[in-house]
Design a protein around this motif. Sequence first.
Motif, PDB file in Angstrom:
ATOM      1  N   VAL A 195       6.107 -19.657 -10.100  1.00  0.00           N
ATOM      2  CA  VAL A 195       5.963 -18.234  -9.803  1.00  0.00           C
ATOM      3  C   VAL A 195       4.579 -17.800 -10.284  1.00  0.00           C
ATOM      4  O   VAL A 195       4.091 -18.272 -11.314  1.00  0.00           O
ATOM      5  CB  VAL A 195       7.070 -17.383 -10.472  1.00  0.00           C
ATOM      6  CG1 VAL A 195       7.049 -17.547 -11.988  1.00  0.00           C
ATOM      7  CG2 VAL A 195       6.931 -15.921 -10.077  1.00  0.00           C
ATOM      8  N   SER A 196       3.925 -16.952  -9.517  1.00  0.00           N
ATOM      9  CA  SER A 196       2.594 -16.492  -9.878  1.00  0.00           C
ATOM     10  C   SER A 196       2.389 -15.081  -9.367  1.00  0.00           C
ATOM     11  O   SER A 196       2.869 -14.724  -8.281  1.00  0.00           O
ATOM     12  CB  SER A 196       1.528 -17.412  -9.274  1.00  0.00           C
ATOM     13  OG  SER A 196       0.231 -16.884  -9.514  1.00  0.00           O
ATOM     14  N   THR A 197       1.687 -14.276 -10.148  1.00  0.00           N
ATOM     15  CA  THR A 197       1.316 -12.934  -9.718  1.00  0.00           C
ATOM     16  C   THR A 197      -0.178 -12.736  -9.947  1.00  0.00           C
ATOM     17  O   THR A 197      -0.748 -13.273 -10.893  1.00  0.00           O
ATOM     18  CB  THR A 197       2.089 -11.845 -10.492  1.00  0.00           C
ATOM     19  OG1 THR A 197       1.773 -11.963 -11.888  1.00  0.00           O
ATOM     20  CG2 THR A 197       3.580 -11.983 -10.286  1.00  0.00           C
ATOM     21  N   THR A 198      -0.795 -11.965  -9.078  1.00  0.00           N
ATOM     22  CA  THR A 198      -2.221 -11.654  -9.178  1.00  0.00           C
ATOM     23  C   THR A 198      -2.418 -10.165  -8.979  1.00  0.00           C
ATOM     24  O   THR A 198      -1.868  -9.591  -8.033  1.00  0.00           O
ATOM     25  CB  THR A 198      -3.026 -12.426  -8.124  1.00  0.00           C
ATOM     26  OG1 THR A 198      -2.805 -13.829  -8.289  1.00  0.00           O
ATOM     27  CG2 THR A 198      -4.513 -12.137  -8.262  1.00  0.00           C
ATOM     28  N   ILE A 199      -3.173  -9.553  -9.865  1.00  0.00           N
ATOM     29  CA  ILE A 199      -3.503  -8.130  -9.756  1.00  0.00           C
ATOM     30  C   ILE A 199      -4.995  -7.980 -10.044  1.00  0.00           C
ATOM     31  O   ILE A 199      -5.518  -8.577 -10.980  1.00  0.00           O
ATOM     32  CB  ILE A 199      -2.692  -7.278 -10.747  1.00  0.00           C
ATOM     33  CG1 ILE A 199      -1.195  -7.458 -10.517  1.00  0.00           C
ATOM     34  CG2 ILE A 199      -3.065  -5.802 -10.634  1.00  0.00           C
ATOM     35  CD1 ILE A 199      -0.324  -6.777 -11.553  1.00  0.00           C
ATOM     36  N   MET A 214       3.747 -19.314 -14.027  1.00  0.00           N
ATOM     37  CA  MET A 214       4.694 -20.155 -14.750  1.00  0.00           C
ATOM     38  C   MET A 214       5.154 -21.273 -13.818  1.00  0.00           C
ATOM     39  O   MET A 214       5.356 -21.064 -12.622  1.00  0.00           O
ATOM     40  CB  MET A 214       5.898 -19.345 -15.235  1.00  0.00           C
ATOM     41  CG  MET A 214       6.930 -20.170 -16.018  1.00  0.00           C
ATOM     42  SD  MET A 214       8.295 -19.149 -16.628  1.00  0.00           S
ATOM     43  CE  MET A 214       7.415 -18.107 -17.793  1.00  0.00           C
ATOM     44  N   ALA A 215       5.281 -22.474 -14.377  1.00  0.00           N
ATOM     45  CA  ALA A 215       5.737 -23.631 -13.613  1.00  0.00           C
ATOM     46  C   ALA A 215       6.726 -24.417 -14.456  1.00  0.00           C
ATOM     47  O   ALA A 215       6.458 -24.718 -15.625  1.00  0.00           O
ATOM     48  CB  ALA A 215       4.556 -24.513 -13.207  1.00  0.00           C
ATOM     49  N   LEU A 247       7.556 -27.137 -19.200  1.00  0.00           N
ATOM     50  CA  LEU A 247       7.505 -25.720 -18.867  1.00  0.00           C
ATOM     51  C   LEU A 247       6.103 -25.235 -19.232  1.00  0.00           C
ATOM     52  O   LEU A 247       5.709 -25.269 -20.389  1.00  0.00           O
ATOM     53  CB  LEU A 247       8.567 -24.919 -19.625  1.00  0.00           C
ATOM     54  CG  LEU A 247       8.557 -23.403 -19.390  1.00  0.00           C
ATOM     55  CD1 LEU A 247       8.836 -23.087 -17.917  1.00  0.00           C
ATOM     56  CD2 LEU A 247       9.570 -22.711 -20.283  1.00  0.00           C
ATOM     57  N   THR A 248       5.364 -24.808 -18.223  1.00  0.00           N
ATOM     58  CA  THR A 248       3.975 -24.415 -18.405  1.00  0.00           C
ATOM     59  C   THR A 248       3.791 -22.977 -17.955  1.00  0.00           C
ATOM     60  O   THR A 248       4.316 -22.581 -16.905  1.00  0.00           O
ATOM     61  CB  THR A 248       3.039 -25.330 -17.595  1.00  0.00           C
ATOM     62  OG1 THR A 248       3.355 -26.692 -17.858  1.00  0.00           O
ATOM     63  CG2 THR A 248       1.587 -25.078 -17.947  1.00  0.00           C
TER      64      THR A 248
END
Length: 629
Positions: A195-199, A214-215, A247-248
């Motif tokens: 999961v990834s978010t960019t702002i 997060m991976a 978990l990264t």
Amino acid sequence: LFIFGVGVAFADSSVYQLPVIPVSPVLSPGLSIQGDTETVYPAIYQSEGINNLSDLLRDALGVQIKSGDTSNPVIYLRGKPALVMVNGVPINNFSMEADDLNSISYSQIERVEVTQSADGGMDGDQSTGGVVNIITRQPSQASDSISFMLGNPWQTQVSADLNQGWENGWLAGLDLGGDYNSGYQDHSESSQQNVSTTIGRQYAGGEVITGFWMANQNIDYPGGLTAAELSPPTQSIVSEQSEFSTLTSGANLNWKQDLANLWQWNLLSSYRHQNGNATFEDPDIGNFSQSYNSANLEPELQGNTPLLNRTLHSTLGFDFNYDSYHQTYDPENAYRNQYATFYRASLPLLTNLLFTATDRMAYIQTHSDEIDLSDQSNYTTLNDLSLKLSKPISHHWDSYIERLEGYALPFIDEQTDSGNGQAITGFALNPTTSTTYQAGLTARYQKITGAFSIYQINDENEIGYLCQSSLQCANINLPDTRERGVTLSETWQIVQQASWQNTVDMAEHVFTQAASGVDLNAEVPGASAFTWSSLLRYQFFPRWVWSVNSQYEDAYYADGDYQNVGPKIPSYIIFNTALSFRPKPWLISLALNNITNQLYYADTSFVSPVVYYYPADGREVLVTVTYDF
């Protein structure tokens, strides 16, 4: 394992700006060549059924991928581990050896720049073999898409990318992904979620972009393999089933600001945390866990200055990197601080003669807690210097010659003394110093673009990596080594509907002095003398593309076999083919990989006295459907 889903989301940097190749029904090259840098565009290779970073580099550029498709494959350039960066930020994991590629979103990669060159002094340690820079897409430039892949042996991948840019400069992105694979190697299965978010916001004269990601990954390694399951069988195979999970997570910030008409300020920063756990069936091995933290801060100033009726382009920067880890094996705790300043200057000395000098000075301090040597610490000061001359020969030909005095740092583990081969309790910082000489030519004609280079790398106090039967790993201080060879890349637009690309690396890797356990002129283990990749693409209808891809890797000695007494890892050649149909906004592809069903050796490890050989993927069929909104 297919590295897919969502991972690190960085902002692009003007240092790496290249024209974006749009995805369209027209046959487009997936590989561009400029000087000593090759740029690969993953979106083009979707038609070939390539869905992860390691396959992309191996299939498109013939890059040697060690550890196969395990959780953290190691990328080798010119027989040496490459420095891997994401938008200019190194992601090398000094404690777990391999780069943390499982946390990178393949669907978010715009392009990958591969430099097999000595011109890597500004990038820091581990760059002497070459640099792989992964450039991700900005949400304002990316489309919304949903992708689904189904394969046999049983494997699935699902990803969703949602991106939005507004007229006032604000942008945001959300990426979700996951995959499951029960046949990436015999007796194995893996799963991964990302999961990834960019702002961020782009404004006149600059931009600020943040990313959070997060991976999670779980993998079961092969167990109970027999010689009959390998083709060809080499030695008796003994292995135990093991499970490994990671978990990264991390955060990133990129701030770019124009200070004047000719100057720009860039600030890159990142933080990464990783937990890893392994479980073994063998009671003598037991279980172990590792935790890893990394923080990076890199501000730089770049611009142009009039000088002697010429224009001097310069980059001045500072780099701080902090790494720490804890594991259940010795050393239990360790950290490394690295402070570095770098400066690059490019000046046209004469008409069409460009001189580029790069200097990097680094101070590295390490610390490890040991039972016998508490509060042990070590430090060193290193200086990289790269000099390069570039000159166009004609409208079609460019040339360059360069020299790099660089270094590579060892991973933090037990050290072994090169004189008597005995393990030293504690940590010793003993970097490899490398001197690289390279000359190259680039040709550009109407239908053909190609690059040729010849190089020699002399390493002093080469660092080898060897895992003992207890699964504790050691850095071996080996005698000097020499790598010399040639690289060749070309893309040929045969006709408007057909293209052909090839990449070749031929090299000799030998020890140049004798030592305990090492013979003079013995081959360096783990380094292949010849790799080759070929891709032929044909567009027989406006929306239909057919491709045939092949990769070859020459035989090499297993890691740890410094005297070359064991059998070589067998050479292999595999063939893939794919058919794709692209009725906008859809992309549908059918790929058949490893047509001859050859169990080639992408993953090997040396554990005395038995060599463990794990076969890579056998024949597989992949169906991928992607919809761009």
